[in-house]
Write an enzyme that holds these catalytic residues in place. Sequence first.
Site, PDB file in Angstrom:
ATOM      1  N   CYS A 211       0.914  -1.152  -0.046  1.00  0.00           N
ATOM      2  CA  CYS A 211       0.060   0.056   0.042  1.00  0.00           C
ATOM      3  C   CYS A 211       0.723   1.211  -0.062  1.00  0.00           C
ATOM      4  O   CYS A 211       0.292   2.261  -0.396  1.00  0.00           O
ATOM      5  CB  CYS A 211      -1.028   0.053   1.169  1.00  0.00           C
ATOM      6  SG  CYS A 211      -2.209  -1.392   1.336  1.00  0.00           S
TER       7      CYS A 211
ATOM      8  N   HIS B  96      -3.132   7.091   2.565  1.00  0.00           N
ATOM      9  CA  HIS B  96      -3.450   5.834   2.046  1.00  0.00           C
ATOM     10  C   HIS B  96      -4.881   5.556   2.551  1.00  0.00           C
ATOM     11  O   HIS B  96      -5.348   5.665   3.982  1.00  0.00           O
ATOM     12  CB  HIS B  96      -2.441   4.754   2.710  1.00  0.00           C
ATOM     13  CG  HIS B  96      -2.968   3.055   2.232  1.00  0.00           C
ATOM     14  ND1 HIS B  96      -3.698   3.099   1.051  1.00  0.00           N
ATOM     15  CD2 HIS B  96      -3.191   2.312   3.180  1.00  0.00           C
ATOM     16  CE1 HIS B  96      -4.097   1.699   1.133  1.00  0.00           C
ATOM     17  NE2 HIS B  96      -3.707   1.445   2.162  1.00  0.00           N
TER      18      HIS B  96
ATOM     19  N   ASN C  74     -10.232  -0.365   0.174  1.00  0.00           N
ATOM     20  CA  ASN C  74      -8.720  -0.221   0.196  1.00  0.00           C
ATOM     21  C   ASN C  74      -7.982  -0.698  -1.201  1.00  0.00           C
ATOM     22  O   ASN C  74      -8.259  -2.005  -1.362  1.00  0.00           O
ATOM     23  CB  ASN C  74      -8.400  -0.739   1.332  1.00  0.00           C
ATOM     24  CG  ASN C  74      -6.678  -0.760   1.453  1.00  0.00           C
ATOM     25  OD1 ASN C  74      -6.018  -0.490   0.586  1.00  0.00           O
ATOM     26  ND2 ASN C  74      -6.136  -1.369   2.609  1.00  0.00           N
TER      27      ASN C  74
HETATM   28  N1  ACO Z   1     -18.090  -8.537   9.798  1.00  0.00           N
HETATM   29  C1  ACO Z   1     -18.729  -8.835  10.924  1.00  0.00           C
HETATM   30  N2  ACO Z   1     -17.923  -9.213  11.883  1.00  0.00           N
HETATM   31  C2  ACO Z   1     -16.630  -9.300  11.609  1.00  0.00           C
HETATM   32  C3  ACO Z   1     -16.053  -8.920  10.545  1.00  0.00           C
HETATM   33  C4  ACO Z   1     -16.887  -8.870   9.568  1.00  0.00           C
HETATM   34  N3  ACO Z   1     -16.559  -8.526   8.032  1.00  0.00           N
HETATM   35  N4  ACO Z   1     -14.592  -9.107  10.452  1.00  0.00           N
HETATM   36  C5  ACO Z   1     -14.230  -9.506  11.548  1.00  0.00           C
HETATM   37  N5  ACO Z   1     -15.650  -9.534  12.496  1.00  0.00           N
HETATM   38  C6  ACO Z   1     -15.705 -10.119  13.959  1.00  0.00           C
HETATM   39  C7  ACO Z   1     -14.447 -10.699  14.460  1.00  0.00           C
HETATM   40  O1  ACO Z   1     -14.448 -11.990  14.233  1.00  0.00           O
HETATM   41  C8  ACO Z   1     -14.702 -10.362  16.100  1.00  0.00           C
HETATM   42  O2  ACO Z   1     -15.684 -11.375  16.529  1.00  0.00           O
HETATM   43  P1  ACO Z   1     -15.363 -11.788  17.946  1.00  0.00           P
HETATM   44  O3  ACO Z   1     -15.385 -10.576  18.813  1.00  0.00           O
HETATM   45  O4  ACO Z   1     -16.687 -12.663  17.964  1.00  0.00           O
HETATM   46  O5  ACO Z   1     -14.004 -12.712  17.894  1.00  0.00           O
HETATM   47  C9  ACO Z   1     -15.216  -8.975  16.079  1.00  0.00           C
HETATM   48  O6  ACO Z   1     -15.542  -8.803  14.533  1.00  0.00           O
HETATM   49  C10 ACO Z   1     -13.940  -7.809  16.484  1.00  0.00           C
HETATM   50  O7  ACO Z   1     -12.988  -7.908  15.415  1.00  0.00           O
HETATM   51  P2  ACO Z   1     -11.614  -7.309  15.599  1.00  0.00           P
HETATM   52  O8  ACO Z   1     -10.578  -7.875  14.582  1.00  0.00           O
HETATM   53  O9  ACO Z   1     -11.360  -7.000  17.008  1.00  0.00           O
HETATM   54  O10 ACO Z   1     -12.456  -6.002  15.017  1.00  0.00           O
HETATM   55  P3  ACO Z   1     -11.947  -4.506  14.872  1.00  0.00           P
HETATM   56  O11 ACO Z   1     -12.637  -3.373  15.536  1.00  0.00           O
HETATM   57  O12 ACO Z   1     -10.264  -4.489  15.296  1.00  0.00           O
HETATM   58  O13 ACO Z   1     -11.768  -4.142  13.252  1.00  0.00           O
HETATM   59  C11 ACO Z   1     -10.495  -4.057  11.403  1.00  0.00           C
HETATM   60  C12 ACO Z   1     -11.359  -4.938  12.252  1.00  0.00           C
HETATM   61  C13 ACO Z   1     -11.471  -3.315  10.715  1.00  0.00           C
HETATM   62  C14 ACO Z   1      -9.822  -5.209  10.410  1.00  0.00           C
HETATM   63  C15 ACO Z   1      -9.318  -3.353  12.062  1.00  0.00           C
HETATM   64  O14 ACO Z   1      -8.793  -4.239  13.037  1.00  0.00           O
HETATM   65  C16 ACO Z   1      -8.602  -2.492  11.039  1.00  0.00           C
HETATM   66  O15 ACO Z   1      -9.321  -1.633  10.615  1.00  0.00           O
HETATM   67  N6  ACO Z   1      -7.360  -2.723  11.133  1.00  0.00           N
HETATM   68  C17 ACO Z   1      -6.568  -2.032   9.991  1.00  0.00           C
HETATM   69  C18 ACO Z   1      -6.507  -3.083   9.212  1.00  0.00           C
HETATM   70  C19 ACO Z   1      -6.661  -2.378   7.700  1.00  0.00           C
HETATM   71  O16 ACO Z   1      -7.043  -1.473   7.406  1.00  0.00           O
HETATM   72  N7  ACO Z   1      -5.971  -3.180   6.852  1.00  0.00           N
HETATM   73  C20 ACO Z   1      -5.914  -2.911   5.388  1.00  0.00           C
HETATM   74  C21 ACO Z   1      -4.838  -3.403   4.851  1.00  0.00           C
HETATM   75  S1  ACO Z   1      -3.452  -2.644   5.892  1.00  0.00           S
HETATM   76  C22 ACO Z   1      -3.333  -1.217   5.084  1.00  0.00           C
HETATM   77  O17 ACO Z   1      -3.613  -0.719   3.965  1.00  0.00           O
HETATM   78  C23 ACO Z   1      -2.103  -0.516   5.826  1.00  0.00           C
END
Ligand code: ACO
Length: 319
Positions: free
Chosen positions: A113, A246, A276
């Site tokens: 990215c 980004h 993304n």
């Molecule tokens: N729909 C519904 N529930 C979901 C989904 C989904 N698509 N994905 C995960 N969950 C659930 C999980 O299983 C978890 O359930 P549980 O509590 O029963 O175990 C719950 O939601 C919470 O999961 P978390 O991973 O703690 O959720 P979080 O609030 O951290 O959000 C996310 C997840 C959006 C991925 C976040 O961590 C994030 O934004 N991270 C940054 C990653 C990112 O942006 N990556 C892109 C590539 S990296 C880059 O470009 C720099």
Amino acid sequence: MMYSRIVGTGSYLPEKILTNHDLESMVDTSDEWIRTRTGIEERRIAADNQMASDLALNASREAMEAAGVGAADIDLVIVATTTPDVIFPSTACILQNKLGIRDCPAFDVQAVCSGFVYALATADMFIRDGKCRTALVVGTEVYSRILDWTDRSTCVLFGDGAGAVVLTQSDQSGILSSHLHADGDYSKILAVPGSVCGGKVQGRPFVVMEGNTVFKFAVKVLEEVVHEALTENNLRVSDIDWLIPHQANIRIILSTAKKLGIPMEKVVVTLERQGNTSAASIPLALDAAVRDGRIKSGQHVLLEGVGGGFTWGSVLIRW
Ligand code: ACO
């Protein structure tokens, strides 16, 4: 003083739209979960016969038209992509051929990215060194090909698209500085760990991610690179007219803007409709803000990327 200057931008998004509601019928998720956790409402998906170079071709044509340059004017092609057409030749060479550009360096940059920031910084150095006059710099991705569409934690985040810029030598202002970073200690928190060996795929050929670790890392370094760029140029946060981060997640963007004290009115956000798009996200956002007239001559525009590797960096431009 010799600068490189962006004289044309372009973008391309595939026709097919995949909404959060569409995803509800594919994995156990909801529009509400995706919107509140990421800010994404829909993303584009490339057609089966569209490769990264095809998306790049459309974005490049638009950027070249905006710049008023033809194939014969381009003497450097750099493509940032995580999803190349094939293992080799590079997507840059394939694009060079499709555009009818002859006899110039053409190569890919793989910084996930952060790829576009890496590619733009590299092209800037070529131009300021006098090694080329007019560069085509592209970010293009077909992430839909490397997603596990049964994994709700990753498949809802990404989309396909391409953005391009034409960069030329200029004695007026343009790119003021660039800063690139990487730390391979974090290589496992976001990866596609698969590889091809002996005609077989070894390891997982899909995006794997430690979401929370990525989130914290991104917010930290996206703040740091802004201060780094400002310090080098003796500027203050208030001197930034447009921040183009980004486009990974609205919560990462909001946290970064808040920590920096930059009002969201100065931050370009396109992820609602695109998801993304990795290396394409910054040039897509830049093109949107150039075309709708937000970015004006003389303004300070700060591009900042972060992604797998881990890699991160910035390019500061006086437009
Ligand atoms: N729909 C519904 N529930 C979901 C989904 C989904 N698509 N994905 C995960 N969950 C659930 C999980 O299983 C978890 O359930 P549980 O509590 O029963 O175990 C719950 O939601 C919470 O999961 P978390 O991973 O703690 O959720 P979080 O609030 O951290 O959000 C996310 C997840 C959006 C991925 C976040 O961590 C994030 O934004 N991270 C940054 C990653 C990112 O942006 N990556 C892109 C590539 S990296 C880059 O470009 C720099």
